[in-house]
Design an enzyme around this catalytic site. Structure first.
Site, short mmCIF file in Angstrom:
data_model
loop_
_atom_site.label_atom_id
_atom_site.label_comp_id
_atom_site.label_asym_id
_atom_site.label_seq_id
_atom_site.Cartn_x
_atom_site.Cartn_y
_atom_site.Cartn_z
CB CYS A 21 43.36 39.75 62.33
SG CYS A 21 41.60 38.41 61.75
NE ARG A 28 47.56 40.71 58.29
CZ ARG A 28 47.83 39.52 57.92
NH1 ARG A 28 49.14 39.72 57.30
NH2 ARG A 28 47.85 38.60 58.28
CD1 TRP A 83 38.28 39.87 57.44
CD2 TRP A 83 37.70 37.14 57.26
NE1 TRP A 83 37.32 39.27 55.81
CE2 TRP A 83 37.48 37.45 56.21
CE3 TRP A 83 37.55 36.33 57.83
CZ2 TRP A 83 36.57 37.02 55.51
CZ3 TRP A 83 36.11 35.00 57.35
CH2 TRP A 83 36.23 35.29 56.91
CG ASN A 127 45.76 37.30 62.81
OD1 ASN A 127 44.66 36.53 61.79
ND2 ASN A 127 47.10 37.88 61.85
N GLY A 128 43.93 34.97 64.68
CA GLY A 128 43.16 33.05 64.16
C GLY A 128 42.72 32.84 65.16
CD GLU A 186 44.87 34.78 38.62
OE1 GLU A 186 44.43 35.76 39.09
OE2 GLU A 186 43.95 33.77 39.46
CE LYS A 246 43.93 39.15 40.22
NZ LYS A 246 43.27 37.26 40.92
CD GLU A 294 40.35 38.16 43.16
OE1 GLU A 294 40.00 37.50 44.49
OE2 GLU A 294 40.96 37.82 42.99
CG HIS A 317 30.43 16.48 28.98
ND1 HIS A 317 30.57 14.89 29.40
CD2 HIS A 317 31.90 16.96 28.52
CE1 HIS A 317 31.67 14.81 27.71
NE2 HIS A 317 32.02 15.59 27.88
CE LYS A 344 47.61 40.35 48.46
NZ LYS A 344 47.92 40.53 46.83
#
Length: 608
Positions: free
Chosen positions: A2, A27, A75, A101-102, A481, A485, A488, A504, A603
């Site tokens: 947010c 964000r 968000w 926000n929260g 990583e 990338k 996402e 396995h 973000k």
């Protein structure tokens, strides 16, 4: 997550709010809204979707006159994205407007209490509880109402509040969600992050937990949770405002990938003096370093992946045992933190909720904490016992690139310094490693200049359904990583596996045409990884390999090979990750995805 922006001053507020919110789009959000006092009432505009919808709805803010207002990008956590659930939220007679926000953790209990007293709720959000609770406690004194709400509300929140009966002020409140106050020339501002205010001021105050700010056009005052005045000092932001702009690049992610050589230099060069490592802000004595018995690295996402790399480096060089934890799991497993441990918290924003909670858990147990963060004055930077900054500048794209590279460099420096102080690495050996480290920026730049070749290869895999990344040791950390990338920003299913685990179960997923990205930069593990490449290729996989220059033997068993320059074995992540970033970027672009703002992602994750 947010974004909050508020302005009160001499200029029209709505265009400033829209501009500030545009700087916070990174964000993550699904709707946006503004509330502006026009001299008689508080007007409100809300819209689902991108900020441009709100911009067009209000003609760039022109249809919302007034010099005082609050804005928000939401968000969704409570209630689906909709105009009704978008912020700001109001009390019944629209005399109090709130952006938040929260997450209000006890909102169900509070909502029942308010409903029993006759309050009606229009939205599905937890935030509307705050608006009605403020109304319930408001008896003419806004500050008193705000403090009473703070005593009743549980959870995390950053709030921007307007009272119709007090139109010459804006109130802002913070608990566990980031919030800053900026002192501008034509008025004062609140925001969730620095980029939103850089156009108007560089003088900012970082609001601490359970603090209140009261802004007028000319003045800023601060109070604690009991309404008592407190003094705060402003900080001057040194960022170049152009660092938060695209600068001619198609996407922030591409710009930030190309900023990695500079980021690495900026994080590294000031800390290397006469072949010694000097981290001035760290403040750790040699005796403190020698006393460390164990390191716990705690982080989320990409920062966690740098920690996986660092485990191999700290243990290999400094011979300090290391545990790496996902921050969201750390405190819930009731960790055993013994005397002599160091908890290393890694976060780009310095506001990551789970990482911050892990830091507080470590401090509660009396364990020394060290934060590696990018944002000066952030919560982790302020609350950690020790701090080391990554000088990456603002990173806007949701998918981190340059901040990741800076975090790696910071941890290389720490591990080498710890190893040297503890007598595990001689001055001569350290000088040789630092010599290799100083070459990294130019080597990264060379790899970035090879982007056209990678783009052509990426175009072949735009329609891929599954991609697997494999590696051993540090190469496994690189694979983690690389996989993140790709998934996402391109929405292609990808997984990373320690190559030795293929037998396995994982190898059953390999079929004709499956793309396997094999990372093989560790010379002592090269032959073993090569055998894993043979295993998957035999089962029909198409293999893209990333390895060191000179390892031409791999060409017999891989279909496409990317070579990275020779460097110290502990530094290969800094180089091998570059082609994987580029590959992910060009696959995403080819698919037409929103590279900088991937769906469902934010973000800065400031809620659990």
């Amino acid at each position: 997550m947010c974004g909050i922006v508020g302005y009160i001053g001499k200029e029209q507020a709505a265009p400033i709010l829209l501009d500030g919110l545009s700087k916070l789009e990174y964000r993550g959000y699904d709707s946006a809204g503004m509330a502006v006092y026009d001299g008689e009432k508080i007007n409100c505009a809300k819209a689902t979707g991108r900020l441009k919808v709100l911009y067009d709805l209000t003609h760039g803010g022109e249809t919302m006159p007034g010099c005082s207002g609050i804005g928000h990008t939401r968000w969704a956590t409570h209630g689906a994205p909709s105009d009704v659930n978008a912020h700001p939220h109001f009390n019944a007679d629209k005399t109090i407007a709130v952006v938040h926000n929260g997450i209000i953790e006890n909102y169900v209990k509070l909502k029942k209490k308010l409903t029993d007293k006759g309050y009606e709720f229009r939205s599905e959000t937890d935030t509307e509880v705050v608006a009605h609770l403020l109304d319930y406690y408001y008896k003419g004194d806004p500050l008193e109402a705000v403090t009473k709400v703070m005593h009743r509300v549980e959870g995390s929140y950053a709030l921007g509040i307007i009272f119709l009966e007090h139109p010459d002020v804006i109130y802002s409140v913070r608990k566990d969600s980031p919030l800053i106050v900026g002192r501008g020339k034509t008025g004062n501002l609140i925001a969730s992050d620095v980029p939103a205010v850089l156009k108007y001021t560089r003088d900012v105050y970082f609001i601490e937990n359970e603090e209140i700010a009261r802004l007028s056009a000319e003045d800023i005052a601060f109070f604690n949770v009991d309404g008592e005045p407190i003094e705060k000092e402003s900080k001057t932001i040194e960022w170049d405002i152009n660092a938060a702009e695209k600068g001619g690049y198609e996407h922030f992610m591409l710009k930030e990938m190309n900023e990695q050589p500079k980021t690495v230099r900026d994080t590294m060069n000031p800390r290397i003096k006469d072949d010694q490592i000097v981290i001035e802000e760290l403040g750790m004595t040699d005796d403190e370093i020698r006393a460390i018995k164990k390191i716990h690295i705690v982080a989320c996402g990409s920062a966690y992946h740098t920690g996986v790399t660092s485990k191999y480096i700290f243990e290999g060089l400094a011979r300090i045992p290391v545990e790496v934890d996902v921050a969201s799991e750390f405190r819930y497993r009731n960790p055993i933190l013994e005397e002599g441990a160091l908890v290393l918290i890694i976060s780009q924003s310095g506001e990551t909720a789970d990482s911050l909670a892990a830091l507080r858990e470590a401090k509660k147990q009396g364990i020394q904490t060290l934060g590696i963060v990018n944002v000066v004055g952030s919560s982790i930077a302020r609350e950690a016992d020790k701090v080391m900054y990554t000088w990456a500048g603002p990173e806007i794209a949701v998918a981190t690139t340059k901040a990741y590279s800076a975090q790696l460099i910071a941890q290389y420096l720490l591990a080498i310094k710890f190893a040297n102080v503890r007598g595990k690495l001689s001055d001569t050996e350290m000088a040789a490693m630092l010599k290799d480290m100083k070459k990294l920026p130019d080597q990264i730049e060379m790899l970035l200049n090879n982007k056209e070749r990678i783009q052509k290869f990426a175009n072949r895999y735009i329609a891929a359904k599954d991609v697997f990344f494999i590696g051993r040791g540090i190469d496994y950390a690189i694979s983690l990583e690389g996989s993140l990338k790709l998934k996402e920003i391109s929405y292609i299913h990808s997984e990373a596996y320690a190559a030795g685990e293929l037998k396995h179960g994982t190898i059953s997923l390999i079929e004709d045409g499956t793309l396997v990205a094999a990372v093989a930069t560790q010379d002592d593990l090269f032959k073993k990884t090569l055998s894993n490449i043979v295993e998957v290729r035999t089962r029909g996989a198409f293999v893209m390999a990333v390895t060191n220059e000179g390892n031409t033997e791999i060409e017999k068993n891989a279909d496409y090979v990317i070579y990275i320059p020779q460097t110290n074995k502990y530094f290969t992540n800094s180089l091998a990750i570059i082609p994987l970033q580029l590959f992910s970027y060009y696959v995403s672009v080819g698919k037409g995805c929103d590279v900088d703002k991937p769906r469902n992602l934010a973000k800065s994750v400031t809620v659990e």
